[in-house]
Scaffold this motif. Structure first.
Motif, PDB file in Angstrom:
ATOM      1  N   LEU A  55     -13.667  -3.936 -47.078  1.00  0.00           N
ATOM      2  CA  LEU A  55     -12.935  -5.155 -47.380  1.00  0.00           C
ATOM      3  C   LEU A  55     -13.540  -6.340 -46.634  1.00  0.00           C
ATOM      4  CD1 LEU A  55      -9.211  -3.914 -47.334  1.00  0.00           C
ATOM      5  CD2 LEU A  55     -10.862  -3.893 -49.219  1.00  0.00           C
ATOM      6  N   ARG A  88      -7.228 -11.209 -44.983  1.00  0.00           N
ATOM      7  CA  ARG A  88      -7.183  -9.751 -44.829  1.00  0.00           C
ATOM      8  C   ARG A  88      -5.882  -9.174 -45.377  1.00  0.00           C
ATOM      9  NH1 ARG A  88     -10.091  -7.610 -39.274  1.00  0.00           N
ATOM     10  NH2 ARG A  88     -12.187  -8.382 -39.760  1.00  0.00           N
ATOM     11  N   ALA A  91      -6.210  -9.019 -49.105  1.00  0.00           N
ATOM     12  CA  ALA A  91      -7.117  -7.947 -49.534  1.00  0.00           C
ATOM     13  C   ALA A  91      -6.454  -6.579 -49.402  1.00  0.00           C
ATOM     14  CB  ALA A  91      -8.408  -7.998 -48.712  1.00  0.00           C
ATOM     15  N   ARG A  94      -3.755  -6.027 -52.106  1.00  0.00           N
ATOM     16  CA  ARG A  94      -4.360  -5.695 -53.402  1.00  0.00           C
ATOM     17  C   ARG A  94      -4.801  -4.236 -53.438  1.00  0.00           C
ATOM     18  NH1 ARG A  94      -6.736 -10.860 -52.786  1.00  0.00           N
ATOM     19  NH2 ARG A  94      -8.680  -9.901 -52.039  1.00  0.00           N
TER      20      ARG A  94
END
Length: 408
Positions: A55, A88, A91, A94
């Motif tokens: 990520l 972060r 991310a 998701r």
């Protein structure tokens, strides 16, 4: 099949390997998926056969140094800007939705405290007892001041009181964790203690470490958990073990630095011992160490029992527990309060001595190494601790608790 997301800080060796151990212990009806930002120990995840999601945004080298200094109390500024924390958390949210995760297991990846809660996914944290809220709140002496005299004990109690207030009550968490939490509809993180507490906290410790403490309902003891790195043992280890000189293991994990690695190697080079030292990741090409210090890459340290006579360790829980499980007495340095506590627990058991890292170049460090290499009482204590560790399996206990929570 239930998906369990593991979120270690992947430049931290101990917690990356701790996550791998729990993932290995999951039953066949659960699938482990790893995520992270930095790449240092991702190869261990891949070598163990688990999928990994990289990520963004990752930290720069300067931000990582800043994060380590913040973690070890050498700096008051952290790299957790609002932009980084928000990106972060987005991310991670998701990824949790994409995978349909049933639970998230973290190391010290603090943004997962926000992302998992925002997605209403249960959050588990296999963690040492040291520096948890209950430990700091109930401990009279954190061993912040070294020494056993009256003045040292009094000074340590004063330092512990100040540390307790700063850790559990002062609103010193980076502001980003308040603003981003609010934006994601979850409670803000204001204190240091709140940044290190999940929905269920799995204490990776022995029973004696909890003597005298009362635990909240969201804390469960699971037992020791340390790396079982799947790598061949270098042939030099067997050769050195067969030599007449004592063999010392120098293990500094991933939270030490080049200066300490070289200083320890220099002192050990003056002793009548051989040394195996997986410190290559700290050294530069032009660095030289004494001829009796044999530098290697990471070793399967869990297989060193019966080969090494003593160890010098930074004090991270993984290296300390590996020494305990293999019956190796050690000198612990302790680079930050959690590591100091890990060592002091073993000092109480009789299988370790502690020397502050600033004393590595002094005679007391040399004397401590000589003692752990030769003292029969310390060897006997180390053997007793090894027998106690053989009855424990923290990874399996953690996996069963996670599976039960997911099933319910």
């Amino acid at each position: 099949m239930a998906v369990i997301v593991f979120a270690p800080v992947t430049f931290n060796l101990a917690e990356t390997t701790r996550m791998i151990e729990v993932a290995r212990a999951l039953g066949p009806s659960h699938r482990a998926e790893f995520m992270g930002y930095e790449h240092d120990f991702v190869h261990l995840i891949s070598d163990a056969g688990f999928p990994y999601r990289a990520l963004e945004p990752a930290w720069t080298a300067a931000q990582r140094t800043q994060a380590l200094d913040f973690d070890q109390g050498r700096a008051i500024r952290s790299p957790f800007t609002r932009e980084l924390v928000a990106a972060r958390v987005d991310a991670e949210r998701r990824l949790i939705r994409e995978l349909g995760a049933s639970a998230v297991v973290i190391g010290s990846n603090i943004t997962s405290l926000l992302s998992a809660r925002a997605e209403r996914v249960p959050l588990f944290y296999p963690v040492p007892f040291a520096l948890t809220g209950p430990q700091v709140a109930q401990t009279r002496r954190m061993h912040l001041v070294h020494g056993s005299g009256i003045l040292a004990r009094a000074a340590d109690r004063v330092a512990t009181t100040a540390f307790r207030w700063l850790y559990t009550r002062a609103p010193v968490a980076p502001r980003a964790f308040t603003s981003v939490a609010r934006a994601n509809g979850v409670p803000p993180l204001r204190t240091v203690a709140s940044m290190l507490e999940a929905d269920v906290n799995l204490l990776t410790v022995m029973p004696w470490e909890l003597d005298g403490y009362d635990l909240p309902d969201d804390y469960r003891r699971v037992g020791p958990m340390f790396a079982h790195i799947d790598a061949p043992m270098p042939s030099v280890v067997g050769e050195l073990a067969a030599a007449p000189e004592p063999l010392v293991y120098l293990g500094l994990g991933s939270s030490a630095d080049r200066r300490l690695a070289l200083a320890a190697a220099e002192v050990l080079g003056d002793l009548p011992v051989n040394v195996v030292a997986p410190i290559r990741h700290y050294l530069q090409p032009a660095d030289e160490v004494p001829p009796n210090v044999h530098v290697t890459d990471l070793l399967p340290a869990h297989r060193l029992g019966g080969l090494v006579d003593a160890a010098v360790l930074h004090g991270g829980q993984g290296t300390v527990q590996t020494a305990c499980a293999t019956g190796v007495p050690f000198v612990g340095l302790g680079l930050q309060p959690e590591q100091v506590w890990n060592i002091e627990v073993c000092v109480g058991q009789g299988n370790a001595l502690r020397v502050p890292p600033k004393r590595v170049g002094k005679p007391d460090f040399r004397a401590a190494v000589e003692r752990v290499s030769s003292d029969p009482a310390m060897r006997e204590a180390a053997a007793r601790v090894r027998r106690e560790f053989a009855r424990e399996d923290g990874a399996a206990a953690s996996a069963r608790l996670i599976e039960a929570a997911v099933a319910s």
